[in-house]
Enzyme design. Structure first.
Site, PDB file in Angstrom:
ATOM      1  N   SER A  95      32.415  19.325  21.551  1.00 56.77           N
ATOM      2  CA  SER A  95      33.340  18.223  21.836  1.00 56.77           C
ATOM      3  C   SER A  95      32.601  17.230  22.724  1.00 56.77           C
ATOM      4  CB  SER A  95      34.551  18.821  22.556  1.00 56.77           C
ATOM      5  OG  SER A  95      35.136  17.902  23.440  1.00 56.77           O
ATOM      6  N   TYR A 145      39.129  23.344  29.265  1.00 49.52           N
ATOM      7  CA  TYR A 145      38.593  22.999  27.949  1.00 49.52           C
ATOM      8  C   TYR A 145      37.163  22.476  28.094  1.00 49.52           C
ATOM      9  CZ  TYR A 145      38.140  21.043  23.287  1.00 49.52           C
ATOM     10  OH  TYR A 145      37.691  20.765  22.018  1.00 49.52           O
TER      11      TYR A 145
END
Ligand SMILES: NC(=O)c1ccc[n+]([C@@H]2O[C@H](COP(=O)([O-])OP(=O)(O)OC[C@H]3O[C@@H](n4cnc5c(N)ncnc54)[C@H](OP(=O)(O)O)[C@@H]3O)[C@@H](O)[C@H]2O)c1
Length: 260
Positions: A144, A157
């Protein structure tokens, strides 16, 4: 010779029931691969299977919960058995909980890290143990932009994806001598079930779009070229790298600086 051709290859895509993982399974099938597709529930794979088969490729559904050690072992063994051997692993299954860091609970942390980092490692390990016997493998970990940037509301995250980037480098060094490449494909912001709530906030989407140099969030298909590149012989001499496909948002998060 087409170095992007995946004819005769078998890919295993985790989290292929929807969102990016479903798109990855279809992109690999378009490039010629047969695909083992996984989800925590067999029924949720029906659409992905139908799309892969409509392209003339084989699709084998296998149940997998990446938070369960025994599920990983069983899934990978079954994947090898049904397909005859996996050449390409797309380590895509993942989850998120968006909260201010002050509100993150022990359970939030465990859910995210167990899924996005521990799961990524042990699925890769179970596959690589078999890939070394063949002296060939392509492992693609889905990262990501949080691999490289910090965002409020995404602390666990971001930690999991920073870890995914680091894990990619360590595994590349470990498994390179066995003919296995390990790279990370790091998407920017794409509208999926995981972040549906964000896209319902128009003000936030405008704010996001303004900060993306290519002036739009990611759309279906935007990751396909990079994925097939990393899965194919076109990337044969590339390992340990994180490839950001994010419309450029990771290059900077501020408006143009005043010039007068
Ligand atoms: N969307 C984005 O903008 C974006 C950006 C960067 C990175 N990513 C990453 O890309 C990956 C896919 O995201 P997405 O947006 O497509 O999310 P999504 O639509 O929520 O799909 C997540 C997938 O992961 C699977 N999954 C979740 N927990 C699992 C578990 N414990 N065991 C096995 N499978 C599990 C789900 O399968 P079942 O629920 O069917 O079991 C589903 O197929 C994630 O790793 C995410 O972090 C997404």
């Amino acid at each position: 010779m087409n170095p992007f051709d995946l004819t005769g290859k078998v890919a295993l895509v985790t989290g292929a029931s929807r969102g990016l993982g479903k798109g990855f399974a279809i992109a690999l099938a378009k490039a010629g691969a047969d695909v083992v597709v996984t989800s925590r529930t067999r029924e949720s794979l029906d659409e992905t299977i139908a799309e892969v088969e409509s392209l003339g490729r084989k699709a084998w559904p296998v149940v997998l919960d990446v938070r369960e050690q025994s599920s990983i072992e069983t899934c990978v063994a079954e994947a090898w058995e049904v397909s005859g051997g996996v050449d390409i692993l797309v380590n895509n299954a993942g989850c998120n909980v968006r909260k201010p860091a002050l509100e993150v609970t022990w359970e939030d942390w465990n859910l995210i890290l167990e899924t996005n980092l521990r799961g990524v490692f042990f699925v890769a390990q179970a596959c690589a143990r078999r890939m070394v016997e063949r002296g060939y493998g392509r492992v693609i970990n889905i990262g990501s932009v949080t691999c490289v940037n910090g965002y409020a509301g995404l602390a666990p995250y971001g930690a999991s994806r920073g870890g995914t980037k680091q894990l990619t480098m360590s595994l590349a060094d470990d498994w390179g001598p066995h003919g296995i490449t390990v790279n990370c494909l790091a998407p920017g912001w794409f509208k999926t079930a995981q972040n549906k709530v964000m896209y319902e906030d128009e003000g936030w989407v405008d704010y996001l779009t303004d900060r993306i140099p290519l002036k739009r969030p990611g759309a279906p298909g935007d990751l396909d070229g990079a994925l097939v590149f990393l899965a194919s012989d076109a990337s044969a001499y590339m390992t340990g790298q994180t490839l950001l496909i994010d419309g450029g948002i990771s290059v900077g998060a501020v408006r143009a600086v005043p010039t007068k």
